[in-house]
Structure formats: C-alpha cells, structure tokens
Scaffold this motif. Sequence first.
Motif, PDB file in Angstrom:
ATOM      1  N   VAL A 192       9.037  53.115  29.710  1.00  0.00           N
ATOM      2  CA  VAL A 192       7.922  52.166  29.671  1.00  0.00           C
ATOM      3  C   VAL A 192       8.524  50.772  29.559  1.00  0.00           C
ATOM      4  O   VAL A 192       9.326  50.500  28.663  1.00  0.00           O
ATOM      5  CB  VAL A 192       6.985  52.448  28.484  1.00  0.00           C
ATOM      6  CG1 VAL A 192       5.959  51.329  28.339  1.00  0.00           C
ATOM      7  CG2 VAL A 192       6.282  53.786  28.665  1.00  0.00           C
ATOM      8  N   CYS A 208      15.989  60.076  28.382  1.00  0.00           N
ATOM      9  CA  CYS A 208      14.525  59.921  28.389  1.00  0.00           C
ATOM     10  C   CYS A 208      13.850  60.628  29.571  1.00  0.00           C
ATOM     11  O   CYS A 208      14.395  60.700  30.669  1.00  0.00           O
ATOM     12  CB  CYS A 208      14.150  58.440  28.407  1.00  0.00           C
ATOM     13  SG  CYS A 208      14.629  57.571  26.903  1.00  0.00           S
ATOM     14  N   GLU A 262       5.336  52.193  33.941  1.00  0.00           N
ATOM     15  CA  GLU A 262       5.514  53.432  33.184  1.00  0.00           C
ATOM     16  C   GLU A 262       5.862  54.495  34.220  1.00  0.00           C
ATOM     17  O   GLU A 262       5.034  54.847  35.055  1.00  0.00           O
ATOM     18  CB  GLU A 262       4.221  53.798  32.439  1.00  0.00           C
ATOM     19  CG  GLU A 262       4.322  55.049  31.601  1.00  0.00           C
ATOM     20  CD  GLU A 262       3.015  55.347  30.857  1.00  0.00           C
ATOM     21  OE1 GLU A 262       2.993  56.284  30.061  1.00  0.00           O
ATOM     22  OE2 GLU A 262       2.014  54.627  31.101  1.00  0.00           O
ATOM     23  N   ILE A 296      10.344  59.040  25.326  1.00  0.00           N
ATOM     24  CA  ILE A 296       9.966  57.867  26.121  1.00  0.00           C
ATOM     25  C   ILE A 296      10.858  56.697  25.729  1.00  0.00           C
ATOM     26  O   ILE A 296      10.974  56.350  24.548  1.00  0.00           O
ATOM     27  CB  ILE A 296       8.486  57.501  25.916  1.00  0.00           C
ATOM     28  CG1 ILE A 296       7.598  58.577  26.542  1.00  0.00           C
ATOM     29  CG2 ILE A 296       8.180  56.132  26.520  1.00  0.00           C
ATOM     30  CD1 ILE A 296       6.132  58.278  26.504  1.00  0.00           C
ATOM     31  N   VAL A 351       1.967  59.604  25.086  1.00  0.00           N
ATOM     32  CA  VAL A 351       3.189  60.324  24.710  1.00  0.00           C
ATOM     33  C   VAL A 351       2.816  61.787  24.531  1.00  0.00           C
ATOM     34  O   VAL A 351       1.925  62.115  23.746  1.00  0.00           O
ATOM     35  CB  VAL A 351       3.789  59.780  23.396  1.00  0.00           C
ATOM     36  CG1 VAL A 351       5.084  60.532  23.056  1.00  0.00           C
ATOM     37  CG2 VAL A 351       4.042  58.275  23.480  1.00  0.00           C
ATOM     38  N   SER A 398       8.666  57.973  35.466  1.00  0.00           N
ATOM     39  CA  SER A 398       9.668  58.995  35.165  1.00  0.00           C
ATOM     40  C   SER A 398      11.056  58.445  35.469  1.00  0.00           C
ATOM     41  O   SER A 398      11.254  57.759  36.478  1.00  0.00           O
ATOM     42  CB  SER A 398       9.415  60.249  36.009  1.00  0.00           C
ATOM     43  OG  SER A 398      10.530  61.121  35.962  1.00  0.00           O
ATOM     44  N   LYS A 413      10.775  59.545  30.428  1.00  0.00           N
ATOM     45  CA  LYS A 413       9.970  58.484  31.027  1.00  0.00           C
ATOM     46  C   LYS A 413      10.411  57.153  30.431  1.00  0.00           C
ATOM     47  O   LYS A 413      10.910  57.095  29.305  1.00  0.00           O
ATOM     48  CB  LYS A 413       8.488  58.758  30.715  1.00  0.00           C
ATOM     49  CG  LYS A 413       7.496  57.876  31.448  1.00  0.00           C
ATOM     50  CD  LYS A 413       6.081  58.462  31.358  1.00  0.00           C
ATOM     51  CE  LYS A 413       5.553  58.553  29.943  1.00  0.00           C
ATOM     52  NZ  LYS A 413       4.166  59.086  29.892  1.00  0.00           N
ATOM     53  N   GLU A 415       8.236  64.954  24.291  1.00  0.00           N
ATOM     54  CA  GLU A 415       8.634  63.997  25.329  1.00  0.00           C
ATOM     55  C   GLU A 415       9.425  62.849  24.708  1.00  0.00           C
ATOM     56  O   GLU A 415       9.099  62.368  23.622  1.00  0.00           O
ATOM     57  CB  GLU A 415       7.383  63.450  26.022  1.00  0.00           C
ATOM     58  CG  GLU A 415       7.652  62.544  27.204  1.00  0.00           C
ATOM     59  CD  GLU A 415       6.367  62.129  27.913  1.00  0.00           C
ATOM     60  OE1 GLU A 415       6.340  62.145  29.151  1.00  0.00           O
ATOM     61  OE2 GLU A 415       5.369  61.809  27.216  1.00  0.00           O
TER      62      GLU A 415
END
Length: 529
Positions: free
Chosen positions: A229, A225, A239, A34, A28, A241, A227, A32
């Motif tokens: 996961v 977001c 995982e 996630i 992370v 983008s 990214k 960012e």
Amino acid sequence: MEEILLKIEGLSKSFGENQVLKNINMEVRTGEIIGLVGENGAGKSTLMKIIFGMPVIASTGGYNGKILFQGKEINFSSSFDALESGIGMVHQEFSLIPGFTASENIVLNRETTNKSIFKELFGEKLNQLNMEKIEERATVAFSHLGVQINPETVVSEMSVAHKQFTEIAREIERKNTKLLILDEPTAVLTETEADILLKTMRRLADEGISILFITHRLDEIMTVCDKVVVLRDGVLINEISTKETNVNEITEWMIGRKIDHTKKKRKNFSEEKNILDIENLWVDMPGEIVKNVNLKVKKGEILGIGGMAGQGKIGIANGVMGLATSGGTIKFNGESLQLNTPIDQLKKGLYFVSEDRKGVGLILDKSIDENIAYPAIEIKNEFLKKKLGGLFQVIDDKEIEKNSKKYIEKLEIRCTNGKQKTGELSGGNQQKVCLAKAFTMNPEVLFVSEPTRGIDVGAKKLVLETLREYNEEKGTTIIITSSEIEELRDICHRIAIVTEGEIAGILSPEDNLLKFGKMMVGLKGEENE
C-alpha cells in the motif's frame, strides 16, 4: 479466500489545518502481510496510531471515517483497548524499560505468579512472581523468532538489534494477537538479522497473524509482503499485489518523480594530509565492542564505517566525541584531543549527528528554529547581537529564523514552519533537523551515525546528496557510520569495516560486494591503508 480482519473506510485525519490522511480505504485479510510505504510525512505513522488507539489521536479531535476489526466497528480510546482486542504494535522508537530484563519486559503486566495464601485477604498483589516460568515464556518467544537471547539480560546492556527482537517477542507472546503492526523493525538490524525477522514474519502469517509492515527497504517489501500500500501526502496512491509490481514502480508512486541512480566520479584523497589519527582506541559502550581501533582519516574525504551490529562501528564516533567512556590516542590536525570531554571536541571543530536522534540529537519540546541554532549559540556564540554598545548580548531571532528557513527548504523538512515543535515531526524529518544543526555549526570534521535510518527512499537520496554537496562545497571531512553497505558505497571515498572491535580493513566503494561481506564476518582481513 481468507476473511477480512481489518477494514478501513473513508478514513481522514487532520492536525489543526494540516490534513495528514485523506479518504483512506483499505483491507487486511487474516494471515496477510501488507507493506505500507511512503515518504516521511506521507501519513503512515498517523494511520498506525489511529488503528492502535494512541491517545494523541483522540486528544487532537479524533478522525473521520470508519474502522472495522473482525467485523465490528472500533474506535479505541487507548492502546490498552487495542491490545485487549488483539492488535499489537512495535514502535520505531523502543518502548522497553531499560532496568528490566528481557523476560520482565516481555511479560510485563501479564506475569506468571505463584499463588499466596494471603491472596484471599490482601488481593492479587500478594502473589509471588514465578521467575522460572517467566524466563521460560521469554525463551519460547525468542525461539519462535529464531534468535537466541538470554532472557536474563538487562535491556540497558543489549545491542539495538536485541532490543528490537525483545520488542517483537513481547507482542507475539500475547496469546490473543491477531494483527501485528511493525514500524521500521529492520532499520536497526543487519542484513542477516533482518532476514531472520522476515522469515519469522512469514511464519507468523502462516499461523494466521496479519501484519502491517512499515519499512523503507523496498527489497524487504518484495521479499515478504503479499501486498503493498503506497501513501503520498496523505492519499492512498496504490494498493497492489507485490507479484504485480516492482521496486522501480513503487518508488515512483511514493515520490512522484524518477530517481537519478548515476554514480559520480570520486576524487582520490591518498595524497591529502591526515586530519584525524586514531590510535589504539577503546570505547566502553553497551552493546558495542571497540577494543583497538586504528584509523587515519584524510582531510576532505567522506569515510564510511561499516560492519555487523554490535561489532563496534557505532561505538567509534561516540568514543571520539566523548559520549561514551574511551581511551587511546586521537590527534586532530596533529594535536592530541582530550578524550571524554564532548565540549572540547565541539570547540575544536568536530561535530556529531548521533544515531540516537531523540536521546542525544534533539530537544523535542523546543521548536525547529531553536533546535537548529542551539549548538551554534552555545558553542560558537553565534546568532547573538550586541546591545548598549556591547555591554550584553541577546539572541537574534531574525537570523535564527533566516538560517532555519534555509535548511527547511534545502532539506525539504516537512513542517508547518520553524516554530513547530520538533517532537511533532516524523522520524525522518527529525533526522533532517539534526543534519541542519550540524551544517549550521560548520564543523571541520563531521561524524554522522546512521543518517538515513527510518527514512524513505526519496528522503534518503536527498540526505546523502546533501552530505555529498556539503563535503564538496565546504571541504568538510565527513565520517559516516551506516548499517547499509550500499549506502556507504554510494557516497564514500573509502569504507572502513569494523569486526570484533577493530578495523578489519579499508575498501574502495568499487570493490566487489562479496569482499565487503567476507570482511564483515571476519572471513578475510585486509591491511589498513
């Protein structure tokens, strides 16, 4: 490129023989957002508990692997250590003190005080709270979220949406917060409220705060977001983008199978008799407005109840079932129901799956078997066998286990077996246990409030399909309250919209979505059908 704030290397965790996380590796970066997604039981909550240093991790043998925060290895022994290091978390279940005001909850253990002349003699406890400054801090925190909430409001009198914003305000009010973990923060919010929160998250990220965002609403993942996961069965599947993927791909990674989105033909219940007549219903329930509800429910239909948060949709079922003080007239199969007596409604064949699964729905320290069978034992004297020629009765454990096993398989409840304590299950699996209790009671009318709150897309489809099948096979009348209009449009025969404590109108699932939106915000009324 932003620096790496959190790095997880080879993380694994087991509860006894059950391995819930397997060799997790992820990063992370500062600022960012996630999105962490996966079906219930995929390991999301366990991963967050490890990062946040919750005691259940250490008490069950800790974990294998390594976590680095700001370049230093961490292994917190408590959540207080995580908070001091700059990691905050908003849990799926509220952790506010009901009798305290919003401002008191937000600054708890970090209060602003006026110095007392007795401090030198008797210590910090003699300092007086500076309530004016405390309320000012709370007001600033709320304004940072983009919402207007009176800081003097007592938490027990708040709507669920305001409780959620208060939880988040508490975490961002901590000046050292660098990583914020949000576990299903939008599950109790309307679309408008959720949109406000998503914009706030983006603003916090722009200010350098990193966010781990757990949600089952994949459109929110794509909106806010950087990214995503994906976890499945404790394994990090992907995982990636959000710019490089889409909702359909994420769904398939989560559940490992394609979802059938075809809609089934709906039966018309207009000629059926009324099984439930609700007239002039009012309900006294904190955070809800129910002042004059008139509603006729057809025998055998699935009726949806939708509307904005706090407008009364949640209060209707709670009032009918006697869990909140109510007045008015309710007729069931032509006979008047006695209000404010839950036991009477249960004995007559009505049942309620509450939105508050932990407070009302489950006995968390009892097994899955016991939870599923308990209402049927108490209300209908089922799962009992006679002894000594019928002189007394004892609980039939074999029948209880047989019934429980049937629903564990049908609803895909992820557990070791029926003897596992319900409190050890994920939120979504607890919700499935609540439904199993309801099906075991075999009611004539079933109220279900927020049936898919906090559960993933695969489990959501399963739960809705199970309710549909139960309705078709048993002819049970089902009344579903939900904050998600698309969910109601998917399963219901008719949908009643509640605005300002009254039924604004009843729509068909095929009606234009704009029509639903206008009715929910009071722009257009429709006559009851």
